[in-house]
Design a protein around this motif. Sequence first.
Motif, short mmCIF file in Angstrom:
data_model
loop_
_atom_site.label_atom_id
_atom_site.label_comp_id
_atom_site.label_asym_id
_atom_site.label_seq_id
_atom_site.Cartn_x
_atom_site.Cartn_y
_atom_site.Cartn_z
N HIS A 195 25.31 9.63 24.36
CA HIS A 195 24.93 9.61 25.78
C HIS A 195 24.83 8.17 26.29
CE1 HIS A 195 23.78 13.91 25.99
NE2 HIS A 195 23.33 13.74 24.76
N THR A 196 25.66 7.82 27.24
CA THR A 196 25.61 6.48 27.82
C THR A 196 24.88 6.57 29.15
OG1 THR A 196 27.72 6.04 26.77
CG2 THR A 196 27.03 4.50 28.47
N ALA A 197 23.63 6.06 29.18
CA ALA A 197 22.80 6.20 30.37
C ALA A 197 23.52 5.68 31.62
CB ALA A 197 21.47 5.49 30.16
N ALA A 198 24.22 4.55 31.47
CA ALA A 198 24.88 3.93 32.63
C ALA A 198 26.04 4.79 33.14
CB ALA A 198 25.38 2.55 32.25
N LYS A 199 26.53 5.70 32.32
CA LYS A 199 27.66 6.54 32.73
C LYS A 199 27.23 7.94 33.14
CE LYS A 199 31.03 3.64 32.25
NZ LYS A 199 31.80 3.23 33.45
N MET A 200 25.93 8.13 33.32
CA MET A 200 25.47 9.43 33.80
C MET A 200 25.76 9.49 35.30
SD MET A 200 21.83 10.01 32.02
CE MET A 200 21.67 10.52 30.33
N ASP A 201 26.44 10.54 35.70
CA ASP A 201 26.78 10.70 37.11
C ASP A 201 25.60 11.35 37.82
OD1 ASP A 201 27.81 11.22 39.56
OD2 ASP A 201 29.68 12.12 38.83
N ALA A 202 24.77 10.51 38.46
CA ALA A 202 23.54 11.01 39.10
C ALA A 202 23.86 12.11 40.10
CB ALA A 202 22.80 9.86 39.77
N ALA A 203 25.01 12.00 40.76
CA ALA A 203 25.39 12.99 41.77
C ALA A 203 25.57 14.38 41.15
CB ALA A 203 26.68 12.55 42.46
N LYS A 204 25.86 14.40 39.85
CA LYS A 204 26.09 15.69 39.19
C LYS A 204 24.85 16.19 38.47
CE LYS A 204 31.05 15.65 38.60
NZ LYS A 204 32.09 15.01 37.81
N GLN A 205 23.76 15.38 38.51
CA GLN A 205 22.56 15.81 37.81
C GLN A 205 21.62 16.53 38.77
OE1 GLN A 205 20.77 12.50 35.66
NE2 GLN A 205 22.24 12.77 34.01
N THR A 206 20.73 17.32 38.21
CA THR A 206 19.74 18.00 39.03
C THR A 206 18.82 16.96 39.67
OG1 THR A 206 18.15 18.17 37.22
CG2 THR A 206 19.71 19.98 37.45
N THR A 207 18.15 17.34 40.74
CA THR A 207 17.25 16.41 41.44
C THR A 207 16.17 15.91 40.48
OG1 THR A 207 17.54 17.98 43.22
CG2 THR A 207 16.07 16.14 43.65
N THR A 208 15.64 16.82 39.68
CA THR A 208 14.59 16.42 38.73
C THR A 208 15.14 15.40 37.75
OG1 THR A 208 14.01 18.75 38.79
CG2 THR A 208 12.77 17.36 37.28
N ALA A 209 16.32 15.68 37.21
CA ALA A 209 16.91 14.77 36.21
C ALA A 209 17.09 13.38 36.82
CB ALA A 209 18.24 15.32 35.73
N LYS A 210 17.62 13.36 38.04
CA LYS A 210 17.87 12.09 38.72
C LYS A 210 16.57 11.30 38.87
CE LYS A 210 19.78 12.88 42.59
NZ LYS A 210 20.73 13.49 43.51
N LYS A 211 15.53 12.02 39.35
CA LYS A 211 14.24 11.36 39.58
C LYS A 211 13.65 10.82 38.28
CE LYS A 211 11.05 13.32 42.49
NZ LYS A 211 10.55 14.55 43.19
N ARG A 212 13.72 11.66 37.24
CA ARG A 212 13.12 11.24 35.97
C ARG A 212 13.91 10.09 35.34
NH1 ARG A 212 9.59 15.56 34.86
NH2 ARG A 212 8.79 15.85 36.95
N HIS A 213 15.22 10.10 35.52
CA HIS A 213 16.00 9.02 34.92
C HIS A 213 15.77 7.70 35.66
CE1 HIS A 213 18.72 12.25 32.91
NE2 HIS A 213 17.62 12.00 32.22
N ASP A 214 15.44 7.79 36.95
CA ASP A 214 15.02 6.58 37.68
C ASP A 214 13.71 6.06 37.10
OD1 ASP A 214 17.12 6.39 39.36
OD2 ASP A 214 16.15 7.40 41.07
N LYS A 215 12.83 7.03 36.82
CA LYS A 215 11.53 6.70 36.24
C LYS A 215 11.72 6.02 34.87
CE LYS A 215 7.41 9.44 35.11
NZ LYS A 215 6.24 9.09 35.91
#
Length: 200
Positions: A144-164
């Motif tokens: 899993h490459t964090a920098a290559k996670m497509d935030a647009a394709k992640q759930t809202t929760t996932a996006k928020k938590r990954h920002d955290k």
Amino acid sequence: MPRIFAPLRRWGARPGSLAMLVAGLAIGALTFGSLGSFMVYANSEQFCANSCHEMTSTVALEYKNSIHDINRSGMRATCNDCHVPHEHIPNYLAKMGLFSDLWGHFVTHSIDTPAKFEAKRYELAKRVWVDMKANDSRECRFCHTAAKMDAAKQTTTAKKRHDKMRKENLTCIDCHFAISHKEPDGPGPKELGQVATGKQ
Ligand code: HEC
Ligand code: HEC
Ligand code: HEC
């Protein structure tokens, strides 16, 4: 000839020494050949999941049908992908950990029945968490490459938590623990304190 070679010359003059050398090389080649094969075998899902009933009836069973066993792409992470470093030297060192498990099974009998294994699970899980926090979830990041996670394709929760994760310098295992096995009772990885090197 310097004196330092004298013992060598004496040894070289002995009858049969060439045969000994050849035999030595052959034994060396055999040992290293099979050590390599053992390392490959010891890395396999087959070995990890089935070598002892403690694993078969607990962690391996829990892993079955989890996201890393079955998913839409058929791309899997098996036991060794998460538990054994992918680089060579750390891989060999981790095998020493495997030997300590075998030691616990055959010699000290500290985990040789499912009940004893269950009793030690929190301790074993904690060991994994402490390692993963210390190496910033290195084995997870191998795939899993964090920098290559497509935030647009992640759930809202996932996006928020990954920002955290980025803001609070957290690492994968802080949140994604017990994803392959049942959650043991006791403080989780986040409560163990901040030791991740946090270089996402
Ligand atoms: C060998 C590669 C590999 C390793 C190592 C790996 N993963 Fe995964 N992970 C995957 C694949 C493949 C998927 C499934 C992707 C899909 O849904 O198609 C996945 C899915 C996930 C998901 C999504 C779960 C869901 O329900 O959608 C999470 C969370 C996750 N991994 C976390 C981790 C963590 C934490 C680690 C380290 C402890 C880890 N992974 C180690 C390959 C890996
Ligand atoms: C602060 C907590 C936190 C951290 C740290 C974190 N995650 Fe997540 N992650 C989540 C949550 C919460 C979700 C959403 C779960 C859901 O929607 O059901 C998620 C979702 C995911 C998913 C599925 C995405 C999707 O939308 O389907 C993957 C894959 C994943 N995380 C991998 C990782 C990896 C790899 C790391 C380390 C680089 C990581 N996460 C670090 C909390 C975290
Ligand atoms: C996606 C990564 C991943 C995979 C695949 C995985 N594990 Fe684990 N394993 C972990 C993590 C993380 C822990 C620490 C406890 C937890 O969070 O579940 C752990 C803990 C353990 C423990 C300690 C006892 C416990 O319950 O915590 C054992 C033993 C173990 N795993 C064996 C295995 C075996 C055998 C397999 C293959 C059948 C396997 N693991 C597959 C990530 C993984």
